[in-house]
Write an enzyme that holds these catalytic residues in place. Sequence first.
Site, mmCIF file in Angstrom:
data_model
loop_
_atom_site.group_PDB
_atom_site.id
_atom_site.type_symbol
_atom_site.label_atom_id
_atom_site.label_comp_id
_atom_site.label_asym_id
_atom_site.label_seq_id
_atom_site.Cartn_x
_atom_site.Cartn_y
_atom_site.Cartn_z
ATOM 1 N N HIS A 29 109.789 29.601 -62.426
ATOM 2 C CA HIS A 29 108.739 28.652 -62.038
ATOM 3 C C HIS A 29 109.284 27.231 -61.963
ATOM 4 O O HIS A 29 108.908 26.456 -61.076
ATOM 5 C CB HIS A 29 107.587 28.724 -63.045
ATOM 6 C CG HIS A 29 106.501 27.742 -62.785
ATOM 7 N ND1 HIS A 29 106.393 26.546 -63.463
ATOM 8 C CD2 HIS A 29 105.480 27.755 -61.887
ATOM 9 C CE1 HIS A 29 105.355 25.882 -63.007
ATOM 10 N NE2 HIS A 29 104.780 26.580 -62.067
ATOM 11 N N GLU A 32 110.927 26.738 -58.713
ATOM 12 C CA GLU A 32 109.946 26.543 -57.647
ATOM 13 C C GLU A 32 109.622 25.061 -57.478
ATOM 14 O O GLU A 32 109.516 24.550 -56.360
ATOM 15 C CB GLU A 32 108.679 27.330 -57.983
ATOM 16 C CG GLU A 32 107.522 27.104 -57.023
ATOM 17 C CD GLU A 32 106.207 27.568 -57.626
ATOM 18 O OE1 GLU A 32 105.167 26.926 -57.353
ATOM 19 O OE2 GLU A 32 106.205 28.566 -58.370
ATOM 20 N N HIS A 33 109.496 24.357 -58.597
ATOM 21 C CA HIS A 33 109.235 22.917 -58.538
ATOM 22 C C HIS A 33 110.444 22.145 -58.011
ATOM 23 O O HIS A 33 110.305 21.219 -57.204
ATOM 24 C CB HIS A 33 108.879 22.395 -59.935
ATOM 25 C CG HIS A 33 107.469 22.656 -60.344
ATOM 26 N ND1 HIS A 33 106.535 21.657 -60.482
ATOM 27 C CD2 HIS A 33 106.810 23.811 -60.621
ATOM 28 C CE1 HIS A 33 105.372 22.181 -60.847
ATOM 29 N NE2 HIS A 33 105.518 23.499 -60.944
ATOM 30 N N GLU A 102 110.291 16.361 -63.857
ATOM 31 C CA GLU A 102 109.450 17.519 -63.547
ATOM 32 C C GLU A 102 108.930 18.199 -64.805
ATOM 33 O O GLU A 102 107.929 18.919 -64.748
ATOM 34 C CB GLU A 102 110.228 18.512 -62.680
ATOM 35 C CG GLU A 102 109.371 19.340 -61.752
ATOM 36 C CD GLU A 102 108.577 18.509 -60.762
ATOM 37 O OE1 GLU A 102 107.528 18.998 -60.297
ATOM 38 O OE2 GLU A 102 109.008 17.369 -60.449
ATOM 39 N N GLU A 109 100.624 20.855 -65.766
ATOM 40 C CA GLU A 109 100.144 22.072 -65.128
ATOM 41 C C GLU A 109 99.748 23.104 -66.183
ATOM 42 O O GLU A 109 98.737 23.802 -66.047
ATOM 43 C CB GLU A 109 101.238 22.648 -64.222
ATOM 44 C CG GLU A 109 100.820 23.894 -63.465
ATOM 45 C CD GLU A 109 101.936 24.440 -62.573
ATOM 46 O OE1 GLU A 109 101.830 25.603 -62.146
ATOM 47 O OE2 GLU A 109 102.908 23.703 -62.320
#
Length: 417
Positions: A29, A32-33, A102, A109
Amino acid sequence: MPGSHTATVGVWIDAGSRYETCRNNGAAHFLEHMAFKGTPRRTQHNLEIEIENMGGHLNAYTSREQTVYFAKVFDKDVHRAMDILADILLNSKLDANAINRERDVILREMKEVNRHEEELVLDHLHATAYSTSGLGRTILGPEGNICSLTKDDLRTYIDTHYLAPSMVVAGAGGIDHGELCELAHKYFGGVRVELDEEQRRGDAVCLDEGKFVGGDVRIHFESDAMAHVALAYEGSSWTSEYAYPLMLLQTLIGNYDRAAGKNATSSRLCQDVADGEFANSISTFNTCYKDTGLFGMYAVTEREKVADLMACVTHNVARMAECVTDEDVERAKVSLKATMLMGLDGNTNVCEDIGRQLLTYGRRLTPAEIFLRIEELSADDVRAAAHGVFHDKDHAMAAVGGIEGLPSYEWIRNNSY
């Protein structure tokens, strides 16, 4: 798709959170960022401008078993989209400063996910159902990993999992298959086919058996007037003989939402829930993985009605295998096929279907082939699947909120068959 002037192209990678270890859980994940934060050829700003000037859309998502990057563009820009996808997947800079920035984005999130009760409950459900295997890990990973994953960790994950046999390039819409093959060769032809000897000796590759162990997790909030409950049994893998019968069973049980009112064709479970006003909503889910699955119900109810709801659910589960009729199955077949066709509406949905099926089956099953398999099913097949899933089986349950009235694990276990 003749006549389409837009196309969706993407890369489906056979890797997700279940492939991670406890130490690097969250890496897929996190990548992905990072994919959109720049490459040696494109800064983040230039990437955004390039996509915007094409009128395109670039996106990605991570699941427990797959990582997906895709672009929606005009048909004339497919080659540019493939260039961009290859660049961000294979050449991401993974700048240390961008990684640190990030971390805060992913932590925010995580807070948003935890405020969404259904996602929170289903994460807890996986954690208790698969507590001894990778499927029990969350997609985002624990907070400690989000704060500690390094560039080397992310690079190792790419080198380990972004291999040619694990990747599918798929396209749908205004795109020629021969052209797509040429573009795949051009942009992805250099992807490695296998791990080197050192990587094979290490513990970087982690795909353990998805062993369903059942279990029970309860998070009680005294101040919460509502209860969110997920009850699940081990379902089927994508290739199990029960896969299609359970799709029909999911359709048969159906969903109920108090705001929408009772449906005349609802299952006995949904009718009983509606008549007794036991829940604000109840929905059936059927989640398939490579080697296992979860079949169950998710319900939202008022705290004082939790016990009545569970009594209703367990009573109906106990008789599920006996009460399915030929008429029920025929009606469910029509509904299931309609749902599947509506799910293939649009280039992106078709592209998704192609990518997922190639990773799952090694080929794409056409709707006609799937419909034939559904038509061949009988009420006996559905009853056998229901019996195999529910009869004398351990379950997994996750509940959050005002749940002090929730019966014990043993009570639910003993009253469900």
